[in-house]
Design a protein around this motif. Structure first.
Motif, PDB file in Angstrom:
ATOM      1  N   HIS A 171      11.070 -27.965 -20.605  1.00  0.00           N
ATOM      2  CA  HIS A 171      11.517 -26.950 -19.665  1.00  0.00           C
ATOM      3  C   HIS A 171      11.293 -27.431 -18.239  1.00  0.00           C
ATOM      4  CE1 HIS A 171      12.384 -23.599 -22.392  1.00  0.00           C
ATOM      5  NE2 HIS A 171      11.328 -23.962 -23.094  1.00  0.00           N
ATOM      6  N   ARG A 172      12.109 -26.899 -17.364  1.00  0.00           N
ATOM      7  CA  ARG A 172      11.949 -27.168 -15.935  1.00  0.00           C
ATOM      8  C   ARG A 172      11.719 -25.827 -15.235  1.00  0.00           C
ATOM      9  NH1 ARG A 172      15.566 -26.938 -11.788  1.00  0.00           N
ATOM     10  NH2 ARG A 172      17.259 -26.646 -13.283  1.00  0.00           N
ATOM     11  N   ILE A 173      10.624 -25.724 -14.497  1.00  0.00           N
ATOM     12  CA  ILE A 173      10.338 -24.472 -13.788  1.00  0.00           C
ATOM     13  C   ILE A 173      11.325 -24.304 -12.645  1.00  0.00           C
ATOM     14  CG2 ILE A 173       8.609 -23.211 -12.448  1.00  0.00           C
ATOM     15  CD1 ILE A 173       6.463 -24.606 -14.023  1.00  0.00           C
ATOM     16  N   ASP A 174      11.879 -23.125 -12.557  1.00  0.00           N
ATOM     17  CA  ASP A 174      12.938 -22.844 -11.587  1.00  0.00           C
ATOM     18  C   ASP A 174      12.327 -22.512 -10.221  1.00  0.00           C
ATOM     19  OD1 ASP A 174      15.341 -22.225 -10.385  1.00  0.00           O
ATOM     20  OD2 ASP A 174      15.494 -20.227 -11.276  1.00  0.00           O
ATOM     21  N   LEU A 207      21.870 -17.035  -2.438  1.00  0.00           N
ATOM     22  CA  LEU A 207      21.352 -18.353  -2.803  1.00  0.00           C
ATOM     23  C   LEU A 207      20.569 -18.296  -4.109  1.00  0.00           C
ATOM     24  CD1 LEU A 207      20.187 -19.660   0.705  1.00  0.00           C
ATOM     25  CD2 LEU A 207      22.221 -20.330  -0.585  1.00  0.00           C
ATOM     26  N   PHE A 208      19.926 -17.154  -4.391  1.00  0.00           N
ATOM     27  CA  PHE A 208      19.224 -16.985  -5.666  1.00  0.00           C
ATOM     28  C   PHE A 208      20.206 -17.050  -6.833  1.00  0.00           C
ATOM     29  CE2 PHE A 208      17.904 -13.937  -8.998  1.00  0.00           C
ATOM     30  CZ  PHE A 208      16.801 -14.624  -9.483  1.00  0.00           C
ATOM     31  N   VAL A 209      21.351 -16.407  -6.695  1.00  0.00           N
ATOM     32  CA  VAL A 209      22.364 -16.446  -7.754  1.00  0.00           C
ATOM     33  C   VAL A 209      22.849 -17.875  -7.960  1.00  0.00           C
ATOM     34  CG1 VAL A 209      24.670 -15.671  -8.416  1.00  0.00           C
ATOM     35  CG2 VAL A 209      23.064 -14.058  -7.378  1.00  0.00           C
ATOM     36  N   VAL A 210      23.076 -18.594  -6.856  1.00  0.00           N
ATOM     37  CA  VAL A 210      23.506 -19.990  -6.970  1.00  0.00           C
ATOM     38  C   VAL A 210      22.439 -20.817  -7.695  1.00  0.00           C
ATOM     39  CG1 VAL A 210      24.055 -22.078  -5.661  1.00  0.00           C
ATOM     40  CG2 VAL A 210      24.973 -19.870  -4.931  1.00  0.00           C
ATOM     41  N   ALA A 211      21.171 -20.610  -7.337  1.00  0.00           N
ATOM     42  CA  ALA A 211      20.084 -21.358  -7.977  1.00  0.00           C
ATOM     43  C   ALA A 211      20.009 -21.063  -9.466  1.00  0.00           C
ATOM     44  CB  ALA A 211      18.754 -21.015  -7.303  1.00  0.00           C
ATOM     45  N   GLU A 212      20.262 -19.805  -9.856  1.00  0.00           N
ATOM     46  CA  GLU A 212      20.211 -19.459 -11.280  1.00  0.00           C
ATOM     47  C   GLU A 212      21.378 -20.083 -12.035  1.00  0.00           C
ATOM     48  OE1 GLU A 212      17.129 -17.428 -12.118  1.00  0.00           O
ATOM     49  OE2 GLU A 212      17.278 -18.759 -10.394  1.00  0.00           O
ATOM     50  N   VAL A 213      22.546 -20.188 -11.403  1.00  0.00           N
ATOM     51  CA  VAL A 213      23.686 -20.845 -12.046  1.00  0.00           C
ATOM     52  C   VAL A 213      23.370 -22.322 -12.280  1.00  0.00           C
ATOM     53  CG1 VAL A 213      26.086 -21.549 -11.734  1.00  0.00           C
ATOM     54  CG2 VAL A 213      25.378 -19.226 -11.127  1.00  0.00           C
ATOM     55  N   ALA A 256      20.345 -23.693 -12.516  1.00  0.00           N
ATOM     56  CA  ALA A 256      19.216 -23.859 -13.442  1.00  0.00           C
ATOM     57  C   ALA A 256      19.606 -23.628 -14.901  1.00  0.00           C
ATOM     58  CB  ALA A 256      18.087 -22.909 -13.059  1.00  0.00           C
ATOM     59  N   LYS A 257      20.674 -22.855 -15.145  1.00  0.00           N
ATOM     60  CA  LYS A 257      21.154 -22.558 -16.500  1.00  0.00           C
ATOM     61  C   LYS A 257      20.044 -21.938 -17.358  1.00  0.00           C
ATOM     62  CE  LYS A 257      24.724 -26.133 -16.258  1.00  0.00           C
ATOM     63  NZ  LYS A 257      25.249 -27.375 -16.829  1.00  0.00           N
ATOM     64  N   LYS A 258      19.692 -22.558 -18.481  1.00  0.00           N
ATOM     65  CA  LYS A 258      18.739 -21.942 -19.401  1.00  0.00           C
ATOM     66  C   LYS A 258      17.315 -21.922 -18.853  1.00  0.00           C
ATOM     67  CE  LYS A 258      17.907 -26.191 -22.073  1.00  0.00           C
ATOM     68  NZ  LYS A 258      16.484 -26.308 -21.771  1.00  0.00           N
ATOM     69  N   ASP A 259      17.038 -22.708 -17.818  1.00  0.00           N
ATOM     70  CA  ASP A 259      15.711 -22.710 -17.208  1.00  0.00           C
ATOM     71  C   ASP A 259      15.593 -21.705 -16.079  1.00  0.00           C
ATOM     72  OD1 ASP A 259      14.652 -24.784 -18.824  1.00  0.00           O
ATOM     73  OD2 ASP A 259      15.691 -26.282 -17.618  1.00  0.00           O
ATOM     74  N   ALA A 260      16.623 -20.895 -15.858  1.00  0.00           N
ATOM     75  CA  ALA A 260      16.641 -19.967 -14.726  1.00  0.00           C
ATOM     76  C   ALA A 260      15.511 -18.948 -14.820  1.00  0.00           C
ATOM     77  CB  ALA A 260      17.984 -19.246 -14.654  1.00  0.00           C
ATOM     78  N   LEU A 261      15.002 -18.566 -13.669  1.00  0.00           N
ATOM     79  CA  LEU A 261      13.967 -17.536 -13.601  1.00  0.00           C
ATOM     80  C   LEU A 261      14.482 -16.222 -14.177  1.00  0.00           C
ATOM     81  CD1 LEU A 261      11.160 -16.680 -12.486  1.00  0.00           C
ATOM     82  CD2 LEU A 261      12.318 -16.118 -10.338  1.00  0.00           C
ATOM     83  N   LEU A 262      15.702 -15.861 -13.856  1.00  0.00           N
ATOM     84  CA  LEU A 262      16.374 -14.692 -14.427  1.00  0.00           C
ATOM     85  C   LEU A 262      17.700 -15.188 -14.987  1.00  0.00           C
ATOM     86  CD1 LEU A 262      16.536 -11.672 -14.944  1.00  0.00           C
ATOM     87  CD2 LEU A 262      17.435 -11.355 -12.642  1.00  0.00           C
TER      88      LEU A 262
END
Length: 626
Positions: free
Chosen positions: A223-226, A270-276, A278-284
């Motif tokens: 896993h990669r922490i987001d 920018l949070f939404v972009v970061a989650e896209v 991160a994919k399965k490692d996303a915080l949300l």
């Protein structure tokens, strides 16, 4: 010559597999023992919110910073809101127990620091440390319960948690009033024990949780922490929560407020972009929003938070300002409200456990909350407390019917590996709705109360009772009546400042009546809006899908998934071994073109090269060829 793969050695008949070993689960007694530790942690967080609110004025006066009291609340709120989803995601990856112990420890350390604060600035920083721990207390407790108990049985245990929350809401003002009213206790200022009392309770919770909570280890995949998502969540939420708390004082269109809006919106984007990314490692993980139960539940939690916290923020004001009760008395007056929550929780828990049905409980609950808000909107200065008790029971029943089924629905609808982030996200959305509701409803209240008081003053100033009070020598001689006497002499223009409303309770009852009527009318407006908001809550809960409740706990589901993955991996390994063995035999056999030869580039009967089908060895084709 033929070669067969070595058979896999089966485990002894009496040795249960991972999934089978999980099916028994903990006993009821073991669950209750674990719940004792979980509820101690929850009690700390729930009690802190009410106990501090009762005594914040005393604290501000002692630290010479009453005007900074809002920052003490804001720091705690921001830290707890932001860390709630973090605890859920990290516990999914690394396990619940270490993060629950971390949450309690941070809360205890923050409490100890708060008890030593020498200024309001220090207290605000230390409250932020408390909030870092508080974000995980309730979210992880509910998630751990989901690990231990199947959804069908979970509702009746969740009632214990709501009982803790309701009890703390009642005894918090009582304890806070006691400590705040004491000059010193054991040589320390009385108010400091509001925070220091958390230290022994927290230490006890740590010991109990460490001793009784035993969860199987989490199989750690890569896993990669987001971190980018976590950073953007802070950038997006902090300014929005800040303006929600401070906007009434700053002005909702002031430059500071506009800056907060801008930074918050950019941060959320920018949070939404970061989650896209991160994919399965996303915080949300954004894929959760494709789950209809999760997305509808998120919307319903926001609306319920709006109605619940927005409505409850005004009820204590009615009891203390309009009815003249002390904070302690107001807390005791809310006992029927707590009774309603507990009764509703017990009913929903038992019926859900017996029937497996849960959808219509939040529908009925939001209807009851709307009816309760309408009943509260009819309160006047002359309303008897018995009517307040009845209204409180209805509103409390609505909350009891609503809160746990929504969390249960989300936990039941998502994969077990996402249960932590799904649970914490549900509470996160509810808390965001509560923050927004409190800010909006209090803004509406204080923006309308001045005009309502003036209208009531103009209406009552000509009545015989009011005129008699203006000419009563005892009334005129009492300095407490000076603000209203000055207002009457000025033709109703100079309204006393409402930043400190304590002067109202000291007025002659005849002179206080316009203020009581004005506050009651503004509170009525707020609660009518809360009732209207609950209509949207009813619509969302009707749209909530009802899925069959799983009969396995989170731990059982995870172990079964791991066992299935192991079986699939073993089957693939056997297939690879079978293909490799078949190829080795064919390669050893003589052929017309030599060992594994070919004629004109076409494989001969002795060609040992295995055929493939989509990259996977096609054993059937080899058999047909041979």
């Amino acid at each position: 010559m033929s070669t067969t793969p070595a058979p896999r050695v089966a485990p002894p008949a009496d040795a249960p597999t991972g999934a089978a070993a999980a099916t028994s689960g903990p006993t009821h007694r073991e669950i209750v023992t674990i719940l004792a530790g979980l509820m101690l942690g929850m009690f700390l967080g729930a009690l802190d919110q009410t106990i501090v609110a009762t005594s914040i004025r005393t604290i501000g006066d002692d630290l010479n910073g009453l005007s900074l009291q809002a920052w003490v609340t804001t720091a705690y709120l921001m830290a707890s809101t932001i860390t709630t989803p973090l605890y859920g995601k990290l516990s999914d990856i690394y396990g619940r127990k270490p993060f629950y112990l971390l949450a309690i420890s941070l809360f205890v350390v923050g409490s100890l620091l708060c008890g030593t604060a020498d200024s309001m600035y220090q207290l605000a920083i230390y409250r932020g440390v408390q909030g870092l721990g508080a974000g995980g207390l309730m979210a992880l407790a509910i998630t751990i319960l989901g690990d231990l108990v199947p959804p069908r049985e979970r509702a009746r245990y969740q009632a214990y948690f709501l009982a803790v929350w309701g009890t703390s809401s009642v005894i918090g003002p009582v304890i806070g009033g006691f400590f705040a009213g004491a000059d010193t206790i054991l040589g320390l200022d009385g108010w400091r024990w509001i925070f220091l009392v958390n230290v022994p309770l927290g230490a006890l919770a740590i010991v109990v949780v460490a001793r009784v909570l035993h969860l199987p280890p989490v199989r750690r995949a890569r896993h990669r922490i987001d971190w980018p998502g976590a950073l953007m969540l802070v950038v997006g939420l902090v300014p929005l929560l800040l303006v929600a708390e401070q906007g009434r004082e700053w002005g909702w269109t002031s430059p500071r407020a506009l800056l907060c809006y801008t930074v918050g919106v950019v941060g959320i984007g920018l949070f939404v972009v970061a989650e896209v990314v991160a994919k399965k490692d996303a915080l949300l993980p954004l894929h959760l929003f494709r789950n209809r139960t999760f997305s509808v539940g998120a919307g319903a939690n926001v609306v319920i938070g709006l109605g619940m916290f927005g409505g409850l923020a005004t009820l204590p004001l009615y009891l203390q300002i309009v009815k003249g009760l002390s904070p302690t008395e107001a807390g005791l007056t809310l006992i029927p409200f707590t009774f309603g929550i507990m009764a509703g929780s017990i009913v929903t828990g038992q019926l859900t456990s017996r029937t497996g049905r849960y959808k219509w409980f939040p529908v009925i609950g939001t209807v009851l909350m709307g009816i309760g808000a309408l009943m509260f909107s009819r309160l006047t200065p002359d309303t008897v407390l018995l009517e307040v008790f009845a209204d409180s029971v209805v509103f409390g029943l609505g909350l009891g019917f609503t809160m746990q089924p929504l969390v249960l629905a989300v936990q039941n609808a998502v994969p077990v590996q996402d249960m932590g982030v799904a649970t914490s996200s549900s509470l996160f959305f509810r808390q965001v709705g509560g923050t927004l509701g409190t800010a909006v409803f209090l803004s509406i209240l204080f923006s309308t109360v001045g005009e309502n008081i003036r209208d009531a003053f103009a209406r009552l100033a000509r009545t015989p009772d009011f005129q008699a009070a203006l000419t009563d020598p005892e009334v005129v001689a009492d300095p407490a009546n000076a603000p209203v006497l000055d207002m009457a002499q000025g033709g109703g223009g100079a309204l006393p400042s409402l930043d400190d409303s304590s002067f109202i309770n000291a007025l002659d009852p005849r002179l206080a009546r316009p203020f009581l009527d004005g506050f009651a009318e503004s509170i009525s407006t707020v609660l009518l809006i809360a009732a209207a908001v609950m209509v949207l809550g009813v619509i969302l809960t009707v749209l909530l899908p009802e899925l069959p409740l799983r009969n396995v706990s989170g731990i059982q589901g995870r172990l079964e998934d791991e066992a299935a993955a192991d079986a699939a991996e073993a089957e693939a390994s056997d297939l690879t071994a079978a293909v490799s063995g078949s190829g080795a035999v064919a390669g050893a056999a003589p052929t017309a073109a030599g060992a594994g030869g070919a004629v004109d580039g076409r494989p001969t009967a002795g060609d040992a090269t295995p055929r493939t089908l989509g990259g996977v060895p096609d054993v059937a084709a080899d058999d047909r060829r041979r």
